[in-house]
Scaffold this motif. Structure first.
Motif, PDB file in Angstrom:
ATOM      1  N   MET A 136     -63.274 -12.723  53.523  1.00 27.54           N
ATOM      2  CA  MET A 136     -63.199 -11.371  54.079  1.00 27.54           C
ATOM      3  C   MET A 136     -64.389 -11.175  55.007  1.00 27.54           C
ATOM      4  SD  MET A 136     -62.984  -7.677  52.115  1.00 27.54           S
ATOM      5  CE  MET A 136     -64.717  -7.585  51.657  1.00 27.54           C
ATOM      6  N   ASN A 137     -64.103 -10.635  56.183  1.00 30.61           N
ATOM      7  CA  ASN A 137     -65.157 -10.305  57.152  1.00 30.61           C
ATOM      8  C   ASN A 137     -64.892  -8.871  57.622  1.00 30.61           C
ATOM      9  OD1 ASN A 137     -65.565 -10.189  60.395  1.00 30.61           O
ATOM     10  ND2 ASN A 137     -67.270 -11.226  59.422  1.00 30.61           N
ATOM     11  N   CYS A 138     -65.927  -8.015  57.575  1.00 26.52           N
ATOM     12  CA  CYS A 138     -65.700  -6.581  57.790  1.00 26.52           C
ATOM     13  C   CYS A 138     -66.726  -5.974  58.735  1.00 26.52           C
ATOM     14  CB  CYS A 138     -65.839  -5.823  56.471  1.00 26.52           C
ATOM     15  SG  CYS A 138     -65.032  -6.605  55.098  1.00 26.52           S
TER      16      CYS A 138
ATOM     17  N   THR B   1     -67.398  -3.474  52.463  1.00 30.98           N
ATOM     18  CA  THR B   1     -66.089  -3.182  51.892  1.00 30.98           C
ATOM     19  C   THR B   1     -65.974  -3.917  50.573  1.00 30.98           C
ATOM     20  OG1 THR B   1     -65.212  -3.109  54.155  1.00 30.98           O
ATOM     21  CG2 THR B   1     -63.596  -3.390  52.394  1.00 30.98           C
TER      22      THR B   1
ATOM     23  N   LYS C  70     -69.978  -7.339  53.678  1.00 30.44           N
ATOM     24  CA  LYS C  70     -69.342  -7.570  54.977  1.00 30.44           C
ATOM     25  C   LYS C  70     -68.805  -8.994  55.104  1.00 30.44           C
ATOM     26  CE  LYS C  70     -72.539  -5.399  57.745  1.00 30.44           C
ATOM     27  NZ  LYS C  70     -72.991  -4.800  59.028  1.00 30.44           N
TER      28      LYS C  70
ATOM     29  N   GLN D 110     -57.011  -2.267  60.346  1.00 31.61           N
ATOM     30  CA  GLN D 110     -57.866  -1.313  61.041  1.00 31.61           C
ATOM     31  C   GLN D 110     -57.159   0.032  61.158  1.00 31.61           C
ATOM     32  OE1 GLN D 110     -58.748  -3.072  64.880  1.00 31.61           O
ATOM     33  NE2 GLN D 110     -56.673  -3.878  65.045  1.00 31.61           N
TER      34      GLN D 110
ATOM     35  N   THR E  98     -60.567   4.846  53.834  1.00 30.23           N
ATOM     36  CA  THR E  98     -61.162   4.269  55.035  1.00 30.23           C
ATOM     37  C   THR E  98     -61.435   5.323  56.102  1.00 30.23           C
ATOM     38  OG1 THR E  98     -58.891   3.768  55.645  1.00 30.23           O
ATOM     39  CG2 THR E  98     -60.192   1.956  54.785  1.00 30.23           C
TER      40      THR E  98
ATOM     41  N   ASP F  15     -64.000   1.574  59.959  1.00 26.31           N
ATOM     42  CA  ASP F  15     -63.693   0.388  59.157  1.00 26.31           C
ATOM     43  C   ASP F  15     -62.773  -0.584  59.901  1.00 26.31           C
ATOM     44  OD1 ASP F  15     -65.045   0.931  56.654  1.00 26.31           O
ATOM     45  OD2 ASP F  15     -63.652   2.609  56.429  1.00 26.31           O
ATOM     46  N   ARG F  16     -63.012  -1.831  59.708  1.00 26.55           N
ATOM     47  CA  ARG F  16     -62.087  -2.876  60.195  1.00 26.55           C
ATOM     48  C   ARG F  16     -62.348  -4.108  59.322  1.00 26.55           C
ATOM     49  NH1 ARG F  16     -62.925  -3.179  65.803  1.00 26.55           N
ATOM     50  NH2 ARG F  16     -64.723  -4.471  65.244  1.00 26.55           N
ATOM     51  N   VAL F  17     -61.287  -4.682  58.820  1.00 24.27           N
ATOM     52  CA  VAL F  17     -61.411  -5.758  57.835  1.00 24.27           C
ATOM     53  C   VAL F  17     -60.476  -6.906  58.196  1.00 24.27           C
ATOM     54  CG1 VAL F  17     -61.077  -6.370  55.406  1.00 24.27           C
ATOM     55  CG2 VAL F  17     -61.937  -4.102  55.997  1.00 24.27           C
ATOM     56  N   SER F  18     -61.008  -8.101  58.277  1.00 23.45           N
ATOM     57  CA  SER F  18     -60.157  -9.285  58.350  1.00 23.45           C
ATOM     58  C   SER F  18     -60.141  -9.943  56.981  1.00 23.45           C
ATOM     59  CB  SER F  18     -60.686 -10.296  59.368  1.00 23.45           C
ATOM     60  OG  SER F  18     -60.431  -9.853  60.674  1.00 23.45           O
TER      61      SER F  18
ATOM     62  N   GLY G 215     -65.171  -7.776  61.440  1.00 19.10           N
ATOM     63  CA  GLY G 215     -63.798  -7.516  61.004  1.00 19.10           C
ATOM     64  C   GLY G 215     -62.700  -7.991  61.926  1.00 19.10           C
TER      65      GLY G 215
END
Lengths: 276, 276
Positions: free
Chosen positions: A7-9, A13, A72, A196, A217, A221-224, A251
């Motif tokens: 996870m990359n944010c 998160t 993150k 997102q 959220t 916020d944005r999360v991969s 993210g």
């Protein structure tokens, strides 16, 4: 083999939703029960939890599911042993220090006839091909940039070169992070999704659990989420191309390249992947 | 400052009894509430738990108290910040790899005017004098034995030399382990006890808890517990001499030496120790 979760944010998160589905593959919905691990970066610090029990039954996995650590960059791994005994020292992720930062690495695959020359600055503690590859990567990055960490794009291109030299030895799906960004490489099987604004609800494949991210959220916020196999059944996950290396920052994917895989290796990988 | 807890055993032993008393000092019976950490070796593998919450209230500390991890070498630390912010990257113990083994280090003290030259093989991630000293020690051991790990007695004497160079900068109580043995150095305050057959009951100072070790042990067991201040009130703990460095193997001290502390440093340390 094994399965990977990353996870990359853009903002810290918690990964408990994704980890709940992923951990179920460690003994309940799938057979990756030979240990597991998860690493959370909190700025430059890193918390690494490993256990040789299955992720489905481990008390430490229970803690991770119930104690939301906001991060993150996260990398998790559940193991089905191929090389290396079922010992704690063979549990991914692995950790080393480079340029005054912790680095975390996890691998899904199987490397054959792989005996890199290691000068001694990084040496494996366990007996896996994976930790050997991690030491090889750390040594290669340090050799190219002996003083201090270069910008992430330069790091990305050096990692591409190092990955090329390793990927000819077999299946080499991996994730690597220093807490600032997450690098993910696919040789056979890896997927990602970018969540997102406006966020929606997601439903796990491996557990009957739904979360409506819109409730938790903001626009910032944005999360991969990156995983060996998609974790939800109501969202569209993107498949990595074979050989694809992606840099995730804040993210989202910011750099992509494809590291060529020799034809004979690709053929062997396809045969090996049948058992993934 | 901080408090240290270490355990070195002949057979894998769980530390939950000692840790329960020790953790109470992280906010209940004492004021060392600026983070804590504990590292358990299981053969060559190492599990490191760190948290910036107090040990008295942390959910991870609860897990450690309720999930008995058996280990032959454990190092724990509760922190009262003196140098370095209250950040996760400043929580002890610290971990690095050397000669294909994990090494763990925790420090209680305060080093002044301490700026060792680090070549870059080991660099601190956080901002404490303690992690700097750990990098200095790792670099010194690697420089003296560049190829592979020497016998423990040779390691001990090199560590004695490195300790001598650092101890002139101030209070330097520390514990160091590679999973095979535990090295403990005292500049101001450190105690130990060796528990062996026939075992007896012990009662904690910091918590109204008694355990009768005779019920859980055999003749093969032998455990050394090392702590800043004694943890039990019905046993005789041995005080380290100022400057004393002890190697613990298989649950007992096997090598001892005294690293001289310059008089002016000893005087300053005594003044600093008043606030320990």
């Amino acid at each position: 083999m094994c399965q990977l979760l990353g996870m990359n944010c853009a903002t810290p998160t918690d990964i408990t939703f994704s980890f709940t589905g992923f951990a179920a593959r460690g003994g309940v919905t799938d057979h990756h029960a030979d240990g597991w691990g998860i690493a959370f970066f909190e700025d430059k610090a890193c918390r690494l939890f490993i256990d040789h029990q299955s992720a489905a039954t481990s008390p430490i996995a229970e803690l991770v599911k119930s104690y939301p650590i906001k991060s993150k960059n996260v990398i998790a791994h559940i193991r089905k042993a191929t090389q290396g005994r079922i010992e704690l020292e063979n549990c991914h992720p692995f950790q080393r220090e480079l340029w005054g930062r912790h680095w975390i690495f996890a691998h899904n695959g199987d490397l054959k006839d792989y005996q890199p020359f290691l000068s001694g600055v990084y040496q494996p503690v366990g007996t896996t091909d994976s930790e050997l590859a991690f030491c090889d990567i750390m040594q290669g990055l340090r050799k190219r940039f002996p003083g201090s960490q270069p910008p992430l794009n330069e790091l990305f291109h050096t990692l591409e070169e190092i990955t090329r030299s390793i990927t000819r030895h077999g299946v080499f799906n991996y994730m690597l992070s220093n807490g600032q960004a997450l690098f993910a490489h696919c040789s056979t099987r890896l997927h990602y999704i970018v969540r997102q604004w406006p966020f929606q609800a997601a439903h796990l494949i491996d557990s009957d659990m739904t979360i409506d991210f819109a409730q938790y959220t903001t626009e910032a916020d944005r999360v991969s989420v990156i995983a060996t196999a998609p974790l939800t059944d109501n969202e569209t996950w993107t498949s990595f191309a074979p050989g694809e290396l992606i840099l995730f920052e804040a993210g989202q994917p910011t750099l992509k390249t494809v590291v060529p895989i020799p034809d004979e290796v690709r053929l062997k990988n396809a045969q090996n992947s049948a058992c993934l």
